[in-house]
Design a protein around this motif. Structure first.
Motif, short mmCIF file in Angstrom:
data_model
loop_
_atom_site.label_atom_id
_atom_site.label_comp_id
_atom_site.label_asym_id
_atom_site.label_seq_id
_atom_site.Cartn_x
_atom_site.Cartn_y
_atom_site.Cartn_z
N ALA A 1 -14.49 2.59 -0.30
CA ALA A 1 -14.34 1.77 -1.51
C ALA A 1 -12.92 1.23 -1.65
CB ALA A 1 -14.73 2.58 -2.75
N MET A 2 -11.91 2.05 -1.31
CA MET A 2 -10.51 1.57 -1.38
C MET A 2 -10.30 0.40 -0.43
SD MET A 2 -8.00 4.89 -1.77
CE MET A 2 -8.59 5.81 -0.36
N LEU B 1 0.83 -1.21 0.00
CA LEU B 1 0.00 0.00 0.00
C LEU B 1 0.86 1.26 0.00
CD1 LEU B 1 -2.85 -0.72 2.58
CD2 LEU B 1 -3.06 -0.49 0.11
N PHE B 2 1.87 1.27 0.86
CA PHE B 2 2.73 2.45 0.98
C PHE B 2 3.39 2.80 -0.34
CE2 PHE B 2 6.83 4.46 1.93
CZ PHE B 2 6.40 5.55 2.68
N PHE B 3 3.91 1.79 -1.05
CA PHE B 3 4.66 2.03 -2.28
C PHE B 3 3.80 2.10 -3.54
CE2 PHE B 3 8.02 0.36 0.51
CZ PHE B 3 8.91 1.42 0.42
N LYS B 4 2.72 1.33 -3.60
CA LYS B 4 1.94 1.23 -4.84
C LYS B 4 0.58 1.92 -4.80
CE LYS B 4 4.95 -1.34 -6.98
NZ LYS B 4 5.65 -0.86 -8.15
N LEU B 5 0.02 2.10 -3.60
CA LEU B 5 -1.28 2.76 -3.45
C LEU B 5 -1.21 3.80 -2.33
CD1 LEU B 5 -3.54 -0.42 -3.64
CD2 LEU B 5 -3.32 1.35 -5.40
N PRO B 6 -0.36 4.82 -2.51
CA PRO B 6 -0.13 5.76 -1.41
C PRO B 6 -1.38 6.50 -0.94
CG PRO B 6 0.89 6.54 -3.45
CD PRO B 6 0.42 5.14 -3.70
N SER B 7 -2.33 6.75 -1.82
CA SER B 7 -3.55 7.45 -1.37
C SER B 7 -4.32 6.60 -0.35
CB SER B 7 -4.44 7.82 -2.54
OG SER B 7 -4.83 6.69 -3.26
N GLY C 1 -5.25 5.92 5.67
CA GLY C 1 -5.32 5.07 6.87
C GLY C 1 -5.76 3.65 6.62
N VAL C 2 -5.87 3.24 5.37
CA VAL C 2 -6.28 1.87 5.05
C VAL C 2 -5.13 0.93 5.43
CG1 VAL C 2 -6.90 0.29 3.16
CG2 VAL C 2 -7.79 2.65 3.18
N ARG C 3 -5.45 -0.13 6.20
CA ARG C 3 -4.43 -1.09 6.63
C ARG C 3 -4.98 -2.51 6.61
NH1 ARG C 3 -2.41 3.16 6.30
NH2 ARG C 3 -0.87 4.15 7.63
N ALA C 4 -4.12 -3.45 6.25
CA ALA C 4 -4.48 -4.87 6.30
C ALA C 4 -4.33 -5.36 7.73
CB ALA C 4 -3.57 -5.66 5.37
N LYS C 5 -5.29 -6.15 8.15
CA LYS C 5 -5.29 -6.69 9.51
C LYS C 5 -5.09 -8.21 9.50
CE LYS C 5 -8.16 -6.32 13.65
NZ LYS C 5 -9.42 -5.79 14.14
N GLU C 6 -5.80 -8.90 8.59
CA GLU C 6 -5.70 -10.37 8.48
C GLU C 6 -5.85 -10.77 7.02
OE1 GLU C 6 -8.74 -12.45 10.69
OE2 GLU C 6 -8.68 -10.96 12.28
N ILE C 7 -5.15 -11.86 6.66
CA ILE C 7 -5.36 -12.43 5.33
C ILE C 7 -4.96 -13.89 5.34
CG2 ILE C 7 -3.11 -11.67 4.46
CD1 ILE C 7 -4.61 -11.40 1.67
#
Length: 151
Positions: free
Chosen positions: A57-58, A12-18, A23-29
């Motif tokens: 939506a993001m 996210l930081f490098f490819k989807l900075p917006s 504040g979008v973050r992965a918690k579990e996968i």
């Protein structure tokens, strides 16, 4: 290489900075389910003091797309992926921490197997449900993913 929340957040930081700045973050996968979280803050609010729909939506798209990425990565093959359509329903103001959960990982394996076998594109719908801290649903979004084996 296994896709983890930490690797997804770096992505996210490098490819989807917006998304990352919002504040979008992965918690579990894992292969069946993905949980993405985002907290309502000044940077992602709308004029009505709730979370802007595009931030929701993001997060919702990432909950579905990360599962697709995880399956593709596990196949070891080159496969392209693209959102073909999406639709959303917003049922309550999104404030506080919102969790977007997609439990549709089971839908990917057959489509992936078919595109790798035939080379033809495959489509499937995946649902992501956003709930607030009390467990109340704030939004529901569906994404139609299209995948195709690369030549």
């Amino acid at each position: 290489m296994k896709l983890t929340p930490s690797k997804l957040n770096s992505f996210l930081f490098f490819k989807l900075p917006s998304a990352y700045i919002s504040g979008v973050r992965a918690k579990e996968i894992d292969l069946l389910q993905c949980v993405i979280t985002v907290k309502h803050r000044w940077i992602n609010q709308n004029p009505f003091k709730s979370m802007y729909f595009a931030v929701q939506a993001m997060a919702a798209e990432l909950a579905t797309g990360a599962l697709v990425m995880n399956h593709i990565q596990g196949s070891g093959k080159k496969v392209s992926m693209l959102v073909a359509q999406n639709k959303g329903v917003f049922t309550k103001k999104a404030t506080g921490r919102i969790n977007f959960v997609c439990k549709d990982g089971y839908k990917i394996a057959d489509a992936l197997k078919e595109t790798l076998k035939t080379g033809e594109g495959q489509t499937f719908w995946m649902k992501s449900i956003g709930t607030d801290e009390s467990g109340t649903q704030v939004s529901e979004m569906d994404f139609e993913w299209s995948i195709r084996a690369k030549k």
